[in-house]
Write an enzyme that holds these catalytic residues in place. Structure first.
Site, PDB file in Angstrom:
ATOM      1  N   LYS A 166       0.793  -1.258   0.021  1.00  0.00           N
ATOM      2  CA  LYS A 166      -0.026  -0.080   0.002  1.00  0.00           C
ATOM      3  C   LYS A 166       0.796   1.243   0.058  1.00  0.00           C
ATOM      4  CE  LYS A 166      -3.898  -2.225   2.305  1.00  0.00           C
ATOM      5  NZ  LYS A 166      -4.884  -2.047   3.669  1.00  0.00           N
ATOM      6  N   CYS A 167       2.143   1.137   0.322  1.00  0.00           N
ATOM      7  CA  CYS A 167       3.056   2.311   0.198  1.00  0.00           C
ATOM      8  C   CYS A 167       3.797   2.577  -0.975  1.00  0.00           C
ATOM      9  CB  CYS A 167       4.176   1.975   1.181  1.00  0.00           C
ATOM     10  SG  CYS A 167       5.596   3.143   1.342  1.00  0.00           S
ATOM     11  N   GLY A 168       3.656   3.633  -1.771  1.00  0.00           N
ATOM     12  CA  GLY A 168       4.245   4.116  -2.785  1.00  0.00           C
ATOM     13  C   GLY A 168       5.762   4.050  -2.839  1.00  0.00           C
TER      14      GLY A 168
ATOM     15  N   ARG B 193       6.502   0.328  -2.953  1.00  0.00           N
ATOM     16  CA  ARG B 193       6.237  -0.118  -4.517  1.00  0.00           C
ATOM     17  C   ARG B 193       7.471  -0.064  -5.499  1.00  0.00           C
ATOM     18  NH1 ARG B 193       1.042   1.554  -3.345  1.00  0.00           N
ATOM     19  NH2 ARG B 193       1.438   3.303  -4.614  1.00  0.00           N
TER      20      ARG B 193
END
Length: 116
Positions: A10-12, A15
């Site tokens: 969920k963390c940019g 990712r």
């Protein structure tokens, strides 16, 4: 080269770091979703030691209960923070990446290039 990333999908930033690892030829990536499979307290201690940072520097303060738990107070010890992280992995700042060249808290994601 083997690389392990403690990842939150969920963390940019997490990712983007994973993408950098996957795009690098010769890197065999192991992805650990640390909220589902948190590292042990001992592993956290080793990761921070190898990264050259303190548990305080590895503490996630935004979007976590760190402040309410008193972990951002000046008197909070490394042991208290490590214990809390082991019990509540949401307190772990991400992404952490470990390779044979070392460990980095990859904020910003380009820091991963230092160890691959």
């Amino acid at each position: 080269m083997k690389a392990t990333i403690w990842h939150n999908p969920k963390c940019g930033t997490s990712r983007k770091t994973l993408a950098l690892l996957e795009e690098t030829p010769g890197v065999d990536v192991t992805v650990v979703e640390y909220l589902k499979n948190p590292p042990s307290r001992d592993k956290l201690e080793q990761l921070y030691r190898d990264a050259g940072i303190s548990p305080q520097e590895g503490l996630r303060t935004r979007g976590s209960p760190a402040e309410e738990m008193g972990l951002t107070d000046d008197g909070a010890t490394a042991d208290q923070i490590l214990d809390a992280m082991a019990a509540e992995p949401i307190l772990i700042e991400r992404p952490l990446v470990e390779t044979e060249k070392g460990v980095r808290l990859c904020r910003p994601q380009e820091r991963v290039k230092e160890i691959i």
